[in-house]
Scaffold this motif. Structure first.
Motif, PDB file in Angstrom:
ATOM      1  N   THR A  32       0.846  -1.250   0.125  1.00  0.00           N
ATOM      2  CA  THR A  32      -0.020  -0.006   0.002  1.00  0.00           C
ATOM      3  C   THR A  32       0.949   1.206   0.027  1.00  0.00           C
ATOM      4  N   ALA A  33       0.201   2.378  -0.552  1.00  0.00           N
ATOM      5  CA  ALA A  33       1.154   3.567  -0.531  1.00  0.00           C
ATOM      6  C   ALA A  33       0.150   4.536   0.102  1.00  0.00           C
ATOM      7  N   LEU A  34       1.098   5.199   1.190  1.00  0.00           N
ATOM      8  CA  LEU A  34       0.177   6.318   2.018  1.00  0.00           C
ATOM      9  C   LEU A  34       0.920   7.621   1.830  1.00  0.00           C
ATOM     10  N   TYR A  35       0.299   8.548   2.087  1.00  0.00           N
ATOM     11  CA  TYR A  35       0.711  10.155   1.637  1.00  0.00           C
ATOM     12  C   TYR A  35       0.513  11.028   3.137  1.00  0.00           C
ATOM     13  N   ARG A  36       1.444  11.499   3.686  1.00  0.00           N
ATOM     14  CA  ARG A  36       1.257  12.356   4.789  1.00  0.00           C
ATOM     15  C   ARG A  36       0.953  13.740   4.630  1.00  0.00           C
ATOM     16  N   PHE A  37       0.048  14.230   4.943  1.00  0.00           N
ATOM     17  CA  PHE A  37      -0.152  15.715   4.958  1.00  0.00           C
ATOM     18  C   PHE A  37       0.205  16.322   6.030  1.00  0.00           C
ATOM     19  N   TYR A  38       0.461  17.672   6.006  1.00  0.00           N
ATOM     20  CA  TYR A  38       0.737  18.410   6.844  1.00  0.00           C
ATOM     21  C   TYR A  38      -0.821  18.937   7.620  1.00  0.00           C
ATOM     22  N   HIS A  39      -0.954  18.903   9.051  1.00  0.00           N
ATOM     23  CA  HIS A  39      -2.259  19.291   9.590  1.00  0.00           C
ATOM     24  C   HIS A  39      -1.732  20.581  10.611  1.00  0.00           C
ATOM     25  N   TYR A  40      -2.146  21.520  10.426  1.00  0.00           N
ATOM     26  CA  TYR A  40      -2.128  22.764  11.467  1.00  0.00           C
ATOM     27  C   TYR A  40      -2.637  22.460  12.899  1.00  0.00           C
ATOM     28  N   PRO A  41      -1.687  22.699  13.674  1.00  0.00           N
ATOM     29  CA  PRO A  41      -0.381  23.357  13.915  1.00  0.00           C
ATOM     30  C   PRO A  41       0.641  22.558  13.900  1.00  0.00           C
ATOM     31  N   ASP A  42       0.351  21.150  14.474  1.00  0.00           N
ATOM     32  CA  ASP A  42       1.732  20.616  14.601  1.00  0.00           C
ATOM     33  C   ASP A  42       1.452  18.926  14.523  1.00  0.00           C
ATOM     34  N   SER A  43       0.559  18.713  13.561  1.00  0.00           N
ATOM     35  CA  SER A  43       0.361  17.305  13.237  1.00  0.00           C
ATOM     36  C   SER A  43       0.221  16.900  11.887  1.00  0.00           C
ATOM     37  N   THR A  44      -0.051  15.695  11.338  1.00  0.00           N
ATOM     38  CA  THR A  44      -0.039  15.343  10.180  1.00  0.00           C
ATOM     39  C   THR A  44      -1.145  14.501   9.792  1.00  0.00           C
ATOM     40  N   ARG A  45      -1.809  14.230   8.713  1.00  0.00           N
ATOM     41  CA  ARG A  45      -2.822  13.222   8.411  1.00  0.00           C
ATOM     42  C   ARG A  45      -2.416  12.267   7.309  1.00  0.00           C
ATOM     43  N   ILE A  46      -2.658  11.144   7.653  1.00  0.00           N
ATOM     44  CA  ILE A  46      -1.966   9.981   6.485  1.00  0.00           C
ATOM     45  C   ILE A  46      -3.368   9.626   5.630  1.00  0.00           C
ATOM     46  N   ARG A  47      -3.154   9.548   4.503  1.00  0.00           N
ATOM     47  CA  ARG A  47      -4.117   9.223   3.527  1.00  0.00           C
ATOM     48  C   ARG A  47      -3.810   7.963   2.433  1.00  0.00           C
ATOM     49  N   LEU A  48      -4.439   6.952   2.582  1.00  0.00           N
ATOM     50  CA  LEU A  48      -4.160   5.680   1.936  1.00  0.00           C
ATOM     51  C   LEU A  48      -4.570   6.079   0.358  1.00  0.00           C
ATOM     52  N   SER A  49      -3.415   5.767  -0.635  1.00  0.00           N
ATOM     53  CA  SER A  49      -3.894   6.209  -1.937  1.00  0.00           C
ATOM     54  C   SER A  49      -3.998   4.789  -2.667  1.00  0.00           C
ATOM     55  N   GLN A  50      -3.197   3.871  -2.340  1.00  0.00           N
ATOM     56  CA  GLN A  50      -3.292   2.809  -3.453  1.00  0.00           C
ATOM     57  C   GLN A  50      -2.929   1.444  -2.262  1.00  0.00           C
ATOM     58  N   ILE A  51      -3.653   0.470  -2.438  1.00  0.00           N
ATOM     59  CA  ILE A  51      -3.445  -0.702  -1.826  1.00  0.00           C
ATOM     60  C   ILE A  51      -3.763  -1.982  -2.879  1.00  0.00           C
ATOM     61  N   LEU A  52      -3.049  -3.050  -2.611  1.00  0.00           N
ATOM     62  CA  LEU A  52      -3.079  -4.206  -3.295  1.00  0.00           C
ATOM     63  C   LEU A  52      -2.737  -5.403  -2.675  1.00  0.00           C
ATOM     64  N   ILE A  53      -3.728  -6.506  -2.616  1.00  0.00           N
ATOM     65  CA  ILE A  53      -3.027  -7.681  -2.431  1.00  0.00           C
ATOM     66  C   ILE A  53      -2.892  -8.407  -3.633  1.00  0.00           C
ATOM     67  N   LEU A  54      -1.800  -9.159  -3.956  1.00  0.00           N
ATOM     68  CA  LEU A  54      -1.888  -9.705  -5.268  1.00  0.00           C
ATOM     69  C   LEU A  54      -2.869 -10.795  -5.322  1.00  0.00           C
ATOM     70  N   PRO A  55      -3.179 -11.026  -6.430  1.00  0.00           N
ATOM     71  CA  PRO A  55      -4.526 -11.880  -6.899  1.00  0.00           C
ATOM     72  C   PRO A  55      -4.526 -13.104  -6.261  1.00  0.00           C
ATOM     73  N   PRO A  56      -3.090 -14.130  -6.197  1.00  0.00           N
ATOM     74  CA  PRO A  56      -3.220 -15.316  -5.750  1.00  0.00           C
ATOM     75  C   PRO A  56      -3.540 -15.447  -4.273  1.00  0.00           C
ATOM     76  N   TYR A  57      -3.171 -14.280  -3.553  1.00  0.00           N
ATOM     77  CA  TYR A  57      -3.355 -14.140  -2.207  1.00  0.00           C
ATOM     78  C   TYR A  57      -4.742 -13.326  -1.590  1.00  0.00           C
ATOM     79  N   GLN A  58      -5.555 -12.988  -2.480  1.00  0.00           N
ATOM     80  CA  GLN A  58      -6.731 -12.385  -1.970  1.00  0.00           C
ATOM     81  C   GLN A  58      -7.949 -13.199  -1.523  1.00  0.00           C
ATOM     82  N   ARG A  59      -8.880 -12.601  -0.580  1.00  0.00           N
ATOM     83  CA  ARG A  59      -9.774 -13.448  -0.080  1.00  0.00           C
ATOM     84  C   ARG A  59      -9.369 -14.430   0.982  1.00  0.00           C
ATOM     85  N   LYS A  60      -8.268 -14.047   1.488  1.00  0.00           N
ATOM     86  CA  LYS A  60      -7.350 -15.019   2.490  1.00  0.00           C
ATOM     87  C   LYS A  60      -7.082 -14.036   3.829  1.00  0.00           C
TER      88      LYS A  60
END
Length: 445
Positions: A207-235
């Protein structure tokens, strides 16, 4: 010099012979997804084997011109067709594309330990034996989640190898900027001993996450991409990875953890994980019990403005601060928490479904799109007419003037379908969460 022969003046001439012209069959083309197959293999022995894992379905049409078709290859044994296959495939695989089977087989020798080498520069976030995680169908192997900060060469090289998977399997995704250190990769690794006694690192998902600055001294994380490879899905691996990410958000005390345009399938997984955390969160139990009691007493269903079982603002704030679940996601979970607290035989269950129906209809008609009770009035002006208006909110939050397209004759049917879909989703998630809780209790006993 010979003189050009003039046509005979004899009126009796032989009829001209007509040249026969054969017209080739028109090449209608073949859709790329119907004539190209993509397999996932992890060893030389799997290459070319009939039971190798084929990724299906996968949409390849978007990489081949406008109509997604390949031309010029019908009954073509040698030579070059009309469609430039190499160029199209390079738009997917880039520098990882090889043109011969021998070259491809050679990659297993040269890159066998690539994953292990790449993740050695990362940070192991969570290391748990899979048999301790009841939702993961893996008997003896261990799982690791490794965090790698984007911006260095090792992470950039690794992600460049993952780009084809992103393009082929993650709907609507584009490659991330590997020079931006605010991106983070989280890799789900399986460490399983092979027949030679070696323990290679097998990539199950990422998965790929992005960190945004949040005023005044924190961050927000947003999940942008996530993938479980097909052979391992639904497990259970997707739930496992999302739970790790939620724990990261909580442990690092970010402002909140959000998801960029989640698909329904992922939203389902995410909600199951959040419900599990919320059920164990003591501060909202009183709020849930209070809402259920009001429903059983018939108070909520008779109120016009109680279609969401709206939780107290203090509960919303506590959930965001402690569990890092934002308000929008919490409200989705809140409806399911109420349903879990009701019995299927409760007399108020029909009132519950009525309230869910009212909420869905209000959302579609604009009540929750920020227009509730708001009206715009044009104001005469000598300045700029388009820039001059007054907005006011009517008392008691009157219904929004935003309406669905009145030309739709089946508007009511469409609304009812959305209501039914939401109710089915609530029941399904509640069932999965209940089964998960039962499994945990059994395991502890």
């Amino acid at each position: 010099m010979a003189q050009k022969k003039q046509p005979s003046a004899d009126p009796v001439t032989e009829p001209k012979k007509r040249r026969r012209v054969s017209v080739a069959d028109v090449d209608a083309g073949v859709e790329a997804k119907d004539c190209i197959k993509i397999y996932l293999v992890s060893s030389k022995e799997e290459v070319g084997v009939s039971d190798s894992f084929c990724i299906n379905p996968v949409d390849l049409n978007s990489f081949f011109d406008e109509d997604g078709k390949i031309y010029g290859y019908q009954e073509l044994k040698r030579g070059k067709g009309i469609t430039d296959l190499k160029s199209a495939l390079q738009s997917i695989f880039a520098e990882t594309l090889v043109e011969s089977k021998d070259d491809f087989l050679q990659t297993f020798s040269t890159e066998t330990h690539f994953i292990r080498s790449a993740v050695s520069t990362g940070e192991v976030i969570q290391h748990k034996a899979s048999n301790e995680h009841s939702h993961v169908e893996l008997a003896v192997s261990d799982l690791e989640v490794v965090r790698m900060v984007v911006g260095n060469m090792a992470t950039g090289h690794l992600y460049s190898c993952l780009v084809p998977l992103v393009l082929l399997l993650v709907d609507g995704s584009n490659p991330i900027d590997v020079t931006d250190p605010r991106w983070e990769l989280y890799l789900l690794i399986q460490k399983k001993e092979d027949q030679q006694g070696d323990i290679p690192n097998r990539l199950l998902g990422f998965t790929a996450l992005y960190r945004f600055y949040h005023y005044p001294d924190s961050t927000r994380i947003r999940l942008s991409q996530i993938l479980i490879l097909p052979p391992y899905q639904r497990k259970g691996y997707g739930s496992y990875l999302v739970e790790v990410l939620s724990n990261v958000a909580i442990a690092e005390n970010v402002y909140d953890f959000t998801v960029e345009e989640p698909l329904d399938s992922f939203q389902h997984v995410r909600t199951c994980v959040d419900i599990k955390h919320l059920l164990a969160f003591e501060p909202i139990r009183h709020a849930i019990n209070s809402a259920v009691l009001s429903l059983k007493e018939g108070k909520l269903s008779k109120k016009i403005h109680a279609p969401r079982f709206v939780p107290p603002l203090s509960a919303v704030d506590d959930v965001r601060k402690t569990l890092k679940i934002n308000k929008k996601q919490f409200l989705q979970c809140w409806e399911i928490l109420i349903y879990l607290s009701l019995g299927p035989a409760d007399k108020c269950i029909e009132d519950y479904f009525t309230i869910i129906s009212n909420r869905v209809r209000a959302d579609i008609l604009g009540k929750d799109s920020g227009t509730a009770g708001k009206r715009l009035i044009d104001v005469p002006t000598t300045y700029d007419q388009e820039m001059s208006f007054v907005m006011f909110r009517s008392k008691d939050s009157e219904p929004s003037s935003v309406q669905m397209d009145t030309t739709e004759t089946n508007q009511e049917q469409q609304l009812q379908q959305l209501v039914d879909l939401r109710i089915r989703e609530i029941k399904l998630i509640a069932q999965k969460v209940s089964l998960g809780c039962a499994s945990s209790v059994t395991a502890k006993e």
